[in-house]
Scaffold this motif. Structure first.
Motif, PDB file in Angstrom:
ATOM      1  N   GLU A   1       0.831  -1.189   0.000  1.00 36.19           N
ATOM      2  CA  GLU A   1       0.000   0.000   0.000  1.00 36.19           C
ATOM      3  C   GLU A   1       0.868   1.242   0.000  1.00 36.19           C
ATOM      4  O   GLU A   1       1.863   1.322   0.707  1.00 36.19           O
ATOM      5  CB  GLU A   1      -0.924  -0.006   1.227  1.00 36.19           C
TER       6      GLU A   1
ATOM      7  N   TRP B   1      -2.443   6.013   0.132  1.00 40.10           N
ATOM      8  CA  TRP B   1      -3.503   5.025   0.330  1.00 40.10           C
ATOM      9  C   TRP B   1      -3.691   4.773   1.821  1.00 40.10           C
ATOM     10  O   TRP B   1      -4.797   4.779   2.338  1.00 40.10           O
ATOM     11  CB  TRP B   1      -3.151   3.741  -0.419  1.00 40.10           C
ATOM     12  N   ARG B   2      -2.562   4.546   2.518  1.00 39.08           N
ATOM     13  CA  ARG B   2      -2.635   4.293   3.961  1.00 39.08           C
ATOM     14  C   ARG B   2      -3.237   5.491   4.680  1.00 39.08           C
ATOM     15  O   ARG B   2      -4.049   5.355   5.597  1.00 39.08           O
ATOM     16  CB  ARG B   2      -1.234   3.998   4.514  1.00 39.08           C
TER      17      ARG B   2
ATOM     18  N   TYR C   1      -5.292   7.836   3.487  1.00 37.42           N
ATOM     19  CA  TYR C   1      -6.708   8.051   3.224  1.00 37.42           C
ATOM     20  C   TYR C   1      -7.555   6.952   3.845  1.00 37.42           C
ATOM     21  O   TYR C   1      -8.707   7.160   4.188  1.00 37.42           O
ATOM     22  CB  TYR C   1      -6.972   8.113   1.708  1.00 37.42           C
ATOM     23  N   LYS C   2      -6.966   5.770   3.953  1.00 37.35           N
ATOM     24  CA  LYS C   2      -7.726   4.650   4.480  1.00 37.35           C
ATOM     25  C   LYS C   2      -8.192   4.947   5.902  1.00 37.35           C
ATOM     26  O   LYS C   2      -9.279   4.514   6.322  1.00 37.35           O
ATOM     27  CB  LYS C   2      -6.876   3.378   4.453  1.00 37.35           C
TER      28      LYS C   2
ATOM     29  N   ALA D   1     -11.260   7.194   5.494  1.00 35.66           N
ATOM     30  CA  ALA D   1     -12.454   6.610   4.873  1.00 35.66           C
ATOM     31  C   ALA D   1     -13.243   5.801   5.875  1.00 35.66           C
ATOM     32  O   ALA D   1     -12.701   4.953   6.574  1.00 35.66           O
ATOM     33  CB  ALA D   1     -12.036   5.726   3.699  1.00 35.66           C
TER      34      ALA D   1
ATOM     35  N   ARG E   1     -10.142   3.730  -4.962  1.00 34.09           N
ATOM     36  CA  ARG E   1      -9.988   2.536  -5.785  1.00 34.09           C
ATOM     37  C   ARG E   1      -8.636   2.605  -6.489  1.00 34.09           C
ATOM     38  O   ARG E   1      -8.082   3.672  -6.668  1.00 34.09           O
ATOM     39  CB  ARG E   1     -11.074   2.462  -6.859  1.00 34.09           C
TER      40      ARG E   1
END
Lengths: 510, 428
Positions: free
Chosen positions: B384, B388-389, B391-392, B395, B404
């Motif tokens: 990742e 990505w990490r 924003y995860k 979210a 995505r």
């Protein structure tokens, strides 16, 4: 010399009315035409495309196949690959002719003469149309059909209705009663027939027949079969009729839809059989009328040239080796034959007198033509009226195509030995029973699994297109509700040529 | 003869048939549309389209005779030098009807070609997609109002006076209260004058004078138009759903983004734009690109000019925040954002970006889509990226941030669909 009816290309309602009157004058007095009252409607190109897609009817129920046809026609038209017809005419009373607003005044003249008088006369007088179609009722019936199917869609859903209509369309060509309907019995007629039969029997009595042994056929099984067939009126070639009346699972509204499709098919049945004559009649009439108008000085040279240009395009017949060739052009053949009959009436040669002693040189071309238009259909018309002169003019020749052989064989050409052969063969190609396969329902196993058995009576070894046949069988099975089997049988030898697997219904319509 | 002009009849009589046809051919058209849209640029994606679909399911079968086999007789025109008994070799059978016998139906039926209108194209293209959380947000944010007619009222501004109603009331009141009509008065006056001149019947004259005075008095008491009669058109302000949207395109343009990645991003933005134009009357686009600093640019610069530098994502978010504050108040605009990046970020920036996103951006956005684009042939190994990490963490399930990964062109549409599919909207 009379005054010009119009000048220039633009048309308006006054000019069209004036022209109509002039055309009517010639049509009635010189050609002796007998027509339904006319209704001429001006429409746009889009409306013309509309009318195209719903098989030329001004009112039609909704179905996706008409949308498909519209999309295809529109694409071709937009790309400029195909022009639109100048007119559409409907066999109804009053007889409706659609003319396009884009047409020039000269074209409108041509169209009025062609559709409003030519086709109109043919519709009103030809025996097939008189027998099979009800010109007064058709528009009302279409209105009924349209609203019936709309209501059915509302009540039972688009998809349910679509399935039934799809299936009915697949059988459309087999939804026709080919023989006249039963009439009520007439006592005097019956007595006369009985007497005739008696007289014939006495004339031809031969005691020998009594001694001929009876064949088998007293077996119990075949008696049952005969009984059953009789009860179900089998064999039956009107598949839609049979399904409408006999299919065990259909709901009343589904039967009514089958009936609607069947009636429409019946309405178009005469048109299929009279393409050459119908177009020939209309073309010959418009040609005569515009020529007369020009002779009388009622249309100018320019307009006449424009009309002739379009006329020539319509009656153009490419030869077999021309890339444009796609079979005989019904306009060309029809027009050619009508002109030829006129010539035979007016200026016959010795040959014509030999071939057509009935009317050669009788000096009444329109009387002769009217009689032909009344009593014949394409097949019998060609068989009766195609002259050696026409065969020579078209340089017709007969080609025999045996799938087994490596070559085509030229059977007959335009010579003394060939005329009759060519004529017979050409007439046969217009025989409706040659164009459409002969499919019959022969048996239903009502006591057993209710399987419906169909026979295709094969002539000349020409089988069905297998892929399509399977699709149609599926439709039949859906309507019937049980399995369906099709067997192709040679009409002469009764030999089974091909058997299809039993097709079971794929969806439940009930 | 009847002569009828049908040109003014309603158009589109065959529309219902066309709809039935499109419904019938739905699967084939859908596939063709997807394929057609694969290779188009952002500008003409929405143009009308000629498509070609296979005929399965669109056949109208009938019992027909096979083209091959059996014995047939043909009669053809144009004989040149054949005589009876001549043999003509058949064309090779695999060419079918290309010989002199040309098939009568002419055209092949393998494929069916026709033109889809722009609307039909988009309908099919964006089938089943729904804006997430659309209704909920709209109501909450409705701050603009539209006036709609709401009957009549007895008070209002002169501009809204309803003359018809007013005069109707006035008339009925005058009749009910027996207000003398002008012609009655003038007739009476004329008769009085006649009697005055002749001097015949003084009794009748005085009677008439009394009557006349009474009528004049009544006329004065019953006015022609009374305030009671007056009616005004009444309008009511109803909250109007916001029908404009702004779409923010955020993209990392640092050196690590290849052309391929930009192309993927562009396609995603394109889809989103199309989608929004279907749902909103007016859609603005704001392009923000960033390296270690962010700038609002025009479309060309956004996609095609190159720039180098580091990668600090928060700058883009800051820039977006600034633009929203300046031009797109969340009350008037539906705000959508799509961010495309290869996932790189300066690690010291991560927490700032996350808090900015969670606290400032997401609350005003309808939807924030994060698309991580990867190189076509790169093996992902499940690792990742920084972003990505980051924003995860932000979210939440059912929230308005979606993320995505996309690697090849063909994945764009499925991912887009996935993000906007109807079920998702239902959950939201």
């Amino acid at each position: 010399m009379a005054e010009l009816l119009f000048d220039g290309a633009d048309w308006d309602f006054d000019k069209v009315r004036r022209t109509y009157d002039a055309v009517e004058d010639i049509a009635r007095k010189e050609c002796g035409l007998d027509i339904y009252p006319n209704q001429i409607e001006v429409i746009t190109a889009e409306q013309m495309l509309d009318a195209y897609s719903s098989i030329g009817m001004p009112l039609m129920y909704k179905h996706w196949s008409f949308g498909k046809r519209f999309a295809a026609d529109e694409t071709l038209y937009r790309k400029g690959m195909r022009g639109l017809a100048y007119e559409i005419v409907i066999n109804s009373s009053p007889c409706i002719s659609y003319i396009m607003e884009e047409n020039s005044m000269a074209m409108q003249t041509l169209v009025i003469a062609h559709a409003a008088f030519g086709h109109n006369h043919f519709f009103k007088n030809n025996a097939l149309f008189r027998q099979w179609t009800d010109a007064r009722g058709i528009l009302d019936y279409m209105e009924f059909a349209k609203s019936y199917i709309t209501h059915a869609e509302e009540r039972h859903g688009h998809q349910m209705v679509e399935r039934v209509v799809d299936a009915a369309h697949a059988l459309m060509n087999h939804g026709v009663h080919k023989y006249p309907r039963k009439r009520g019995y007439d006592l005097r007629e019956e007595q006369r027939r009985e007497q005739e039969r008696q007289a014939y029997f006495q004339q031809t009595y031969n005691d020998l027949w009594r001694t001929v042994p009876k064949g088998p056929g007293t077996v119990q099984g075949s008696k049952d079969l005969a009984e059953r067939k009789k009860r179900l009126h089998l064999p039956e070639e009107n598949l839609l009729y049979f399904l409408e009346k006999t299919a065990p699972k259909l709901a009343p509204w589904q039967r009514e839809i089958l009936r609607i499709v069947r009636n429409i098919s019946q309405y178009f049945y005469p048109q299929k059989q009279t393409k050459v004559m119908n177009e020939g009649c209309a073309t010959a009439i418009h040609y005569y009328i515009v020529t007369r108008l020009h002779e009388m000085g009622m249309i100018g040279d320019g307009a006449f040239m424009e009309i002739l240009h379009s006329h020539t395009n319509v009656v153009f017949q490419p030869e077999y080796d021309d890339p444009r060739f796609s079979g005989l052009n019904p306009y060309a053949l029809g027009f050619g034959m009508m002109q030829d009959i006129k010539r035979i009436c007016e200026a016959p040669t010795a040959e014509d007198r030999d071939w057509f002693p009935d009317f050669a040189g009788n000096g009444d071309p329109f009387g002769t033509l009217r009689a032909a238009w009344t009593d014949y259909r394409d097949e019998s018309f060609i068989q009766q009226y195609l002259s050696p002169a026409m065969i020579r003019k078209f340089r017709l020749f007969k080609l025999h195509d045996d799938a087994e052989a490596a070559n085509y064989l030229v059977d007959a050409i335009h010579n003394e030995r060939g005329y009759r052969e060519v004529r017979k063969a050409l007439a046969k190609t217009y025989d409706i029973s040659r164009m459409e396969p002969d499919i019959q329902i022969v048996d239903v196993d009502l006591a057993g699994d209710r399987r419906l058995i169909l026979h295709h009576r094969v002539t000349h070894g020409i089988l069905l297109d297998e892929d399509e046949a399977v699709l149609v069988l599926r439709h039949i099975a859906n309507l019937w509700g049980y399995e369906v089997r099709l067997i192709e049988v040679d009409a002469e030898s009764e030999m089974t040529l091909r058997e299809y697997d039993d097709v079971a219904p794929s969806i439940n319509l009930g | 003869m009847n002569f009828i002009d049908r040109r003014l009849n309603p158009k589109g009589k065959s529309l219902a048939n066309r709809q039935r046809f499109l419904r019938r051919a739905r699967q084939q058209i859908l596939k063709a549309v997807r394929e057609a849209s694969g290779d188009r640029s952002i500008t003409d994606i929405a143009g009308g389209e000629r498509i070609s679909i296979p005929m399965d399911g669109l056949k109208e079968p009938a019992f027909r005779r096979a083209v091959q086999g059996g014995m047939r007789d043909h009669v053809v025109p144009g004989n040149k030098d054949y005589v009876e008994g001549d043999l003509i070799p058949k064309p090779p059978s695999n060419e079918g009807g290309s010989g002199s016998e040309g098939s009568p139906s002419g055209e092949g039926e393998d494929d069916f070609r026709f033109i889809l209108s722009r609307d039909e194209f988009l309908d099919i293209f964006l089938d089943d997609l729904e804006l997430p959380d659309l209704i909920k947000k709209k109501v909450r944010h409705s701050e603009s109002f539209a006036l709609t007619r709401a009957g009549f009222s007895v008070s209002g501004s002169p501009a809204n006076l309803n003359l018809m109603r007013t005069m109707r009331n006035s008339l009925s009141r005058r009749i009910a209260l027996r207000r003398p009509k002008p012609h009655e008065l003038s007739e009476l006056e004329a008769e009085i004058r006649l009697l005055e001149e002749s001097g015949d019947d003084p009794e009748r004259l005085s009677e008439l004078r009394v009557e006349f005075d009474a009528k004049v008095a009544r006329t004065r008491r019953v006015p022609y138009i009374d305030p009671l009669d007056v009616r005004y058109n009444r309008f009511e302000a109803v909250p109007k759903p916001v029908t404009q949207a702004v779409m923010f395109c955020l993209m990392d343009v640092s050196g690590s983004m290849t052309e391929h990645m930009k192309d993927l991003a562009k396609r995603f933005f394109m889809l989103l734009y199309l989608f929004l134009t279907r749902r909103y009357r007016h859609v603005d686009i704001v392009f923000i690109r960033h390296t270690h600093e962010a700038r609002e640019v025009d479309e060309d610069t956004f996609f095609y000019s190159t720039e180098t530098g580091g990668t600090v994502v928060s700058t883009a978010l800051e820039e977006m925040k600034r633009v929203i504050k300046e031009r797109y108040s969340p009350g008037d605009w539906n705000i959508y954002a799509a961010q495309a990046s290869d996932g790189d970020n300066t690690s010291s920036d991560n927490s700032h970006a996350a808090s900015l996103l969670a606290d400032t951006i997401l609350p005003v956005c309808q939807y924030f889509a994060y698309i991580e684009v990867g190189a076509e042939y790169k093996d992902w190994l499940g690792r990742e990226t920084d972003l990505w990490r980051t924003y995860k963490v932000v979210a939440k399930p059912g929230g308005n941030l979606a993320m995505r990964k996309v690697r090849v062109r063909s994945q764009i549409f499925p991912v887009f669909r996935d993000l906007f599919s109807r079920e998702r909207a239902d959950h939201g």
